[in-house]
Design a protein around this motif. Sequence first.
Motif, PDB file in Angstrom:
ATOM      1  N   PHE A 172       0.826  -1.207   0.000  1.00  0.00           N
ATOM      2  CA  PHE A 172       0.000   0.000   0.000  1.00  0.00           C
ATOM      3  C   PHE A 172       0.860   1.256   0.000  1.00  0.00           C
ATOM      4  N   GLU A 173       1.900   1.269   0.822  1.00  0.00           N
ATOM      5  CA  GLU A 173       2.765   2.455   0.920  1.00  0.00           C
ATOM      6  C   GLU A 173       3.449   2.764  -0.410  1.00  0.00           C
ATOM      7  N   VAL A 174       3.944   1.723  -1.067  1.00  0.00           N
ATOM      8  CA  VAL A 174       4.760   1.900  -2.267  1.00  0.00           C
ATOM      9  C   VAL A 174       3.928   2.094  -3.532  1.00  0.00           C
ATOM     10  N   LEU A 175       2.784   1.412  -3.632  1.00  0.00           N
ATOM     11  CA  LEU A 175       2.063   1.344  -4.904  1.00  0.00           C
ATOM     12  C   LEU A 175       0.881   2.312  -5.032  1.00  0.00           C
ATOM     13  N   MET A 176       0.273   2.682  -3.920  1.00  0.00           N
ATOM     14  CA  MET A 176      -0.968   3.464  -4.006  1.00  0.00           C
ATOM     15  C   MET A 176      -0.816   4.790  -4.751  1.00  0.00           C
ATOM     16  N   ASP A 177       0.156   5.609  -4.359  1.00  0.00           N
ATOM     17  CA  ASP A 177       0.285   6.938  -4.983  1.00  0.00           C
ATOM     18  C   ASP A 177       0.503   6.872  -6.492  1.00  0.00           C
ATOM     19  N   PRO A 178       1.425   6.014  -6.978  1.00  0.00           N
ATOM     20  CA  PRO A 178       1.594   5.951  -8.441  1.00  0.00           C
ATOM     21  C   PRO A 178       0.345   5.440  -9.170  1.00  0.00           C
ATOM     22  N   ILE A 222      -2.857   5.782  -8.156  1.00  0.00           N
ATOM     23  CA  ILE A 222      -3.859   6.864  -8.117  1.00  0.00           C
ATOM     24  C   ILE A 222      -3.533   7.936  -9.152  1.00  0.00           C
ATOM     25  N   ALA A 223      -2.267   8.335  -9.220  1.00  0.00           N
ATOM     26  CA  ALA A 223      -1.865   9.379 -10.175  1.00  0.00           C
ATOM     27  C   ALA A 223      -2.138   8.935 -11.611  1.00  0.00           C
ATOM     28  N   LEU A 276      -1.427  -3.578 -11.701  1.00  0.00           N
ATOM     29  CA  LEU A 276      -2.389  -3.024 -10.737  1.00  0.00           C
ATOM     30  C   LEU A 276      -3.042  -1.752 -11.263  1.00  0.00           C
ATOM     31  N   THR A 277      -2.276  -0.945 -11.982  1.00  0.00           N
ATOM     32  CA  THR A 277      -2.837   0.292 -12.548  1.00  0.00           C
ATOM     33  C   THR A 277      -3.920  -0.041 -13.569  1.00  0.00           C
ATOM     34  N   GLN A 278      -3.671  -1.040 -14.416  1.00  0.00           N
ATOM     35  CA  GLN A 278      -4.683  -1.435 -15.403  1.00  0.00           C
ATOM     36  C   GLN A 278      -5.940  -1.960 -14.719  1.00  0.00           C
TER      37      GLN A 278
END
Length: 199
Positions: free
Chosen positions: A28-34, A36-37, A79-81
Amino acid sequence: MGIPTPDEENALHARILQKESVAHSEAFEVLMDPIIAAVTRARRCAYEEARDAAIDAVIDYLEAPERFDPQRGRLLAYLTQSAKNRVTDWQRSTFRRVLREEKFGCLFELLGMPPKDSLENALEARRIVERIEKSNLGVVDRAFLELMLLGERSTQRFGEVLGLGPLPAVDIQREVKRNRDRITKWLERFGREVIGVKS
């Protein structure tokens, strides 16, 4: 926090497969921000919608990490897709819900079609929505149209859908009006097509 490197992603994935509990919170810490952006930029949706989609995508991944194949691409892209697909699905289902709830008088009015009794109206609305979804109208334009059908009046809300960001109010108003006029014209052309097909 920046975007993780492929090596960092692979190491994190390996730890998640080993069921390290700390690795879950790190994901969650590493992946969420990228995520969401990227989703906000690609789908031009509100931050909250992108955040919810990102949370769902990461949770689904953590529940079944073996579904991800590092040989086929990067974890962040995967995950972004997934999050982008969720936003698209939500926007489509919201569009359908708007019509199911019979808030589609505006659509018939814009299409120049006389309203009928509620059953015929509902069936006609379903056909129209199916045709809109198969049309060339993009995801952002569909979200904009959905707000129009809901009777939304907030220029700021329309601006969020268009991804206009912190522009001066006059610029946002101009862009919203331009897009409203464009989509209204598209609907009028679409209406002529629908009526032409039916007749």
